[in-house]
Write a protein that holds these residues in place. Structure first.
Motif, PDB file in Angstrom:
ATOM      1  N   ASP A  65       0.775  -1.057   0.035  1.00 27.60           N
ATOM      2  CA  ASP A  65       0.012   0.201  -0.049  1.00 27.60           C
ATOM      3  C   ASP A  65       1.024   1.426  -0.059  1.00 27.60           C
ATOM      4  OD1 ASP A  65      -1.567   2.092   0.662  1.00 27.60           O
ATOM      5  OD2 ASP A  65      -3.284   0.899   1.559  1.00 27.60           O
ATOM      6  N   ASN A  66       1.074   1.971  -1.006  1.00 28.49           N
ATOM      7  CA  ASN A  66       1.888   2.937  -1.272  1.00 28.49           C
ATOM      8  C   ASN A  66       1.491   4.382  -0.524  1.00 28.49           C
ATOM      9  OD1 ASN A  66       3.714   1.496  -2.615  1.00 28.49           O
ATOM     10  ND2 ASN A  66       2.956   2.052  -4.614  1.00 28.49           N
ATOM     11  N   ILE A  67       0.178   4.238  -0.234  1.00 29.53           N
ATOM     12  CA  ILE A  67      -0.348   5.457   0.502  1.00 29.53           C
ATOM     13  C   ILE A  67      -0.083   5.293   1.646  1.00 29.53           C
ATOM     14  CG2 ILE A  67      -2.381   6.457   1.079  1.00 29.53           C
ATOM     15  CD1 ILE A  67      -1.651   6.776  -2.020  1.00 29.53           C
ATOM     16  N   LYS A  68      -0.275   4.128   2.368  1.00 24.63           N
ATOM     17  CA  LYS A  68       0.016   3.948   3.985  1.00 24.63           C
ATOM     18  C   LYS A  68       1.495   3.516   4.127  1.00 24.63           C
ATOM     19  CE  LYS A  68      -4.716   2.206   5.029  1.00 24.63           C
ATOM     20  NZ  LYS A  68      -5.375   0.909   5.574  1.00 24.63           N
ATOM     21  N   ASN A  69       2.297   3.383   3.068  1.00 27.00           N
ATOM     22  CA  ASN A  69       3.453   2.851   3.232  1.00 27.00           C
ATOM     23  C   ASN A  69       3.761   1.625   4.073  1.00 27.00           C
ATOM     24  OD1 ASN A  69       4.696   4.879   1.556  1.00 27.00           O
ATOM     25  ND2 ASN A  69       5.634   6.166   3.281  1.00 27.00           N
ATOM     26  N   THR A  70       3.032   0.769   3.602  1.00 32.75           N
ATOM     27  CA  THR A  70       2.979  -0.558   4.504  1.00 32.75           C
ATOM     28  C   THR A  70       3.018  -1.765   3.299  1.00 32.75           C
ATOM     29  OG1 THR A  70       1.026  -0.835   4.319  1.00 32.75           O
ATOM     30  CG2 THR A  70       1.864   0.207   6.177  1.00 32.75           C
ATOM     31  N   ALA A  71       3.684  -2.760   3.589  1.00 35.10           N
ATOM     32  CA  ALA A  71       3.661  -3.989   2.917  1.00 35.10           C
ATOM     33  C   ALA A  71       3.395  -5.209   3.661  1.00 35.10           C
ATOM     34  CB  ALA A  71       5.040  -4.041   2.382  1.00 35.10           C
ATOM     35  N   ASP A  72       2.374  -5.948   3.289  1.00 36.92           N
ATOM     36  CA  ASP A  72       1.728  -7.060   4.070  1.00 36.92           C
ATOM     37  C   ASP A  72       2.309  -8.311   3.669  1.00 36.92           C
ATOM     38  OD1 ASP A  72      -1.483  -5.342   5.162  1.00 36.92           O
ATOM     39  OD2 ASP A  72       0.574  -5.016   5.569  1.00 36.92           O
ATOM     40  N   LEU A  73       2.049  -9.148   4.366  1.00 36.93           N
ATOM     41  CA  LEU A  73       2.312 -10.743   4.018  1.00 36.93           C
ATOM     42  C   LEU A  73       1.072 -11.690   4.788  1.00 36.93           C
ATOM     43  CD1 LEU A  73       4.146 -12.677   2.352  1.00 36.93           C
ATOM     44  CD2 LEU A  73       5.068 -13.339   4.630  1.00 36.93           C
ATOM     45  N   GLN A  74       0.029 -12.045   3.791  1.00 33.85           N
ATOM     46  CA  GLN A  74      -1.037 -12.743   4.477  1.00 33.85           C
ATOM     47  C   GLN A  74      -0.480 -14.158   4.160  1.00 33.85           C
ATOM     48  OE1 GLN A  74      -4.048 -12.074   5.644  1.00 33.85           O
ATOM     49  NE2 GLN A  74      -4.284 -14.268   6.127  1.00 33.85           N
ATOM     50  N   MET A  75      -0.567 -14.826   5.497  1.00 34.99           N
ATOM     51  CA  MET A  75      -0.165 -16.367   5.510  1.00 34.99           C
ATOM     52  C   MET A  75      -1.110 -17.178   5.889  1.00 34.99           C
ATOM     53  SD  MET A  75       3.625 -15.688   7.448  1.00 34.99           S
ATOM     54  CE  MET A  75       2.776 -15.332   8.835  1.00 34.99           C
ATOM     55  N   ASN A  76      -1.535 -18.094   5.037  1.00 35.42           N
ATOM     56  CA  ASN A  76      -2.579 -19.144   5.210  1.00 35.42           C
ATOM     57  C   ASN A  76      -2.236 -20.631   5.189  1.00 35.42           C
ATOM     58  OD1 ASN A  76      -4.735 -16.845   5.166  1.00 35.42           O
ATOM     59  ND2 ASN A  76      -4.850 -17.197   2.825  1.00 35.42           N
ATOM     60  N   SER A  77      -3.031 -21.240   5.738  1.00 30.89           N
ATOM     61  CA  SER A  77      -2.498 -22.777   5.777  1.00 30.89           C
ATOM     62  C   SER A  77      -1.075 -22.984   6.542  1.00 30.89           C
ATOM     63  CB  SER A  77      -2.572 -23.427   4.351  1.00 30.89           C
ATOM     64  OG  SER A  77      -3.787 -23.208   4.025  1.00 30.89           O
ATOM     65  N   LEU A  78      -0.912 -22.326   7.475  1.00 33.75           N
ATOM     66  CA  LEU A  78       0.247 -22.328   8.014  1.00 33.75           C
ATOM     67  C   LEU A  78       0.774 -23.586   8.680  1.00 33.75           C
ATOM     68  CD1 LEU A  78       0.178 -18.819   9.960  1.00 33.75           C
ATOM     69  CD2 LEU A  78       2.157 -19.547   8.412  1.00 33.75           C
ATOM     70  N   LYS A  79       2.236 -24.127   8.717  1.00 36.20           N
ATOM     71  CA  LYS A  79       2.593 -25.174   8.916  1.00 36.20           C
ATOM     72  C   LYS A  79       3.478 -24.923  10.047  1.00 36.20           C
ATOM     73  CE  LYS A  79       2.276 -26.938   4.160  1.00 36.20           C
ATOM     74  NZ  LYS A  79       3.084 -27.463   3.054  1.00 36.20           N
ATOM     75  N   PRO A  80       3.729 -25.890  10.975  1.00 33.69           N
ATOM     76  CA  PRO A  80       4.902 -25.907  11.926  1.00 33.69           C
ATOM     77  C   PRO A  80       6.265 -25.508  11.356  1.00 33.69           C
ATOM     78  CG  PRO A  80       3.505 -27.741  12.522  1.00 33.69           C
ATOM     79  CD  PRO A  80       3.287 -27.432  11.036  1.00 33.69           C
ATOM     80  N   GLU A  81       6.783 -25.917  10.169  1.00 30.14           N
ATOM     81  CA  GLU A  81       7.919 -25.598   9.642  1.00 30.14           C
ATOM     82  C   GLU A  81       7.877 -24.185   9.023  1.00 30.14           C
ATOM     83  OE1 GLU A  81       5.654 -28.133   8.853  1.00 30.14           O
ATOM     84  OE2 GLU A  81       5.685 -28.398   6.444  1.00 30.14           O
ATOM     85  N   ASP A  82       6.931 -23.296   9.186  1.00 31.07           N
ATOM     86  CA  ASP A  82       6.704 -21.759   8.958  1.00 31.07           C
ATOM     87  C   ASP A  82       7.268 -21.140  10.093  1.00 31.07           C
ATOM     88  OD1 ASP A  82       3.808 -22.217   7.236  1.00 31.07           O
ATOM     89  OD2 ASP A  82       5.714 -22.155   6.396  1.00 31.07           O
ATOM     90  N   THR A  83       7.428 -21.806  11.220  1.00 28.35           N
ATOM     91  CA  THR A  83       7.698 -21.152  12.358  1.00 28.35           C
ATOM     92  C   THR A  83       9.207 -20.589  12.299  1.00 28.35           C
ATOM     93  OG1 THR A  83       6.601 -22.710  13.997  1.00 28.35           O
ATOM     94  CG2 THR A  83       8.480 -21.639  14.786  1.00 28.35           C
ATOM     95  N   ALA A  84       9.391 -19.261  12.600  1.00 28.92           N
ATOM     96  CA  ALA A  84      10.646 -18.618  12.248  1.00 28.92           C
ATOM     97  C   ALA A  84      10.489 -16.961  12.712  1.00 28.92           C
ATOM     98  CB  ALA A  84      10.994 -18.559  10.654  1.00 28.92           C
ATOM     99  N   ILE A  85      11.421 -16.175  12.739  1.00 28.87           N
ATOM    100  CA  ILE A  85      11.364 -14.762  12.822  1.00 28.87           C
ATOM    101  C   ILE A  85      11.069 -14.307  11.488  1.00 28.87           C
ATOM    102  CG2 ILE A  85      12.452 -12.689  13.512  1.00 28.87           C
ATOM    103  CD1 ILE A  85      13.927 -14.368  15.574  1.00 28.87           C
TER     104      ILE A  85
END
Length: 111
Positions: free
Chosen positions: A72-92
């Motif tokens: 969103d270039n107006i809000k100066n944000t970038a999002d990451l929508q994460m669905n169907s999460l798995k234990p191996e997605d655990t991270a910083i």
């Protein structure tokens, strides 16, 4: 001075969803691409997804059809929508523009 700050991490059960957000300041975000990276304990930091200034997106194989990056270039944000999460997605999870990194946000997915 460019600053990036991630938010939205947390603990979620396997199969759940989270939405990460990167707040960007000190730079004209509209003319820059950015990326989301992650680093699990004992592993190297790896690219998860990226988006160019023209909204072209790239995803690592392990998140295709599960994660969606947006900006969103107006809000100066970038999002990451994460669905169907798995234990191996655990991270910083970190956001990145050029040589600038945010402090990261922890994502933990329980079995």
């Amino acid at each position: 001075q460019v600053q990036l700050v991630e938010s939205g991490g947390g603990l979620v059960q396997s199969g759940g969803s989270l939405r990460l957000s990167c707040s960007i300041s000190g730079i004209s975000f509209a003319t820059n691409g950015m990326g989301w990276y992650r680093q699990a304990p004992g592993k190297q930091r790896e690219m998860v997804a990226s988006i160019t200034a023209s909204n072209r997106t790239f995803y690592h194989n392990f998140v295709v059809d599960r994660f969606t990056i947006s900006r969103d270039n107006i809000k100066n944000t970038a999002d990451l929508q994460m669905n169907s999460l798995k234990p191996e997605d655990t991270a910083i999870y970190y956001c990145n523009i050029g040589h600038v990194w945010g402090p990261g946000t922890q994502v933990t997915v329980s079995p």
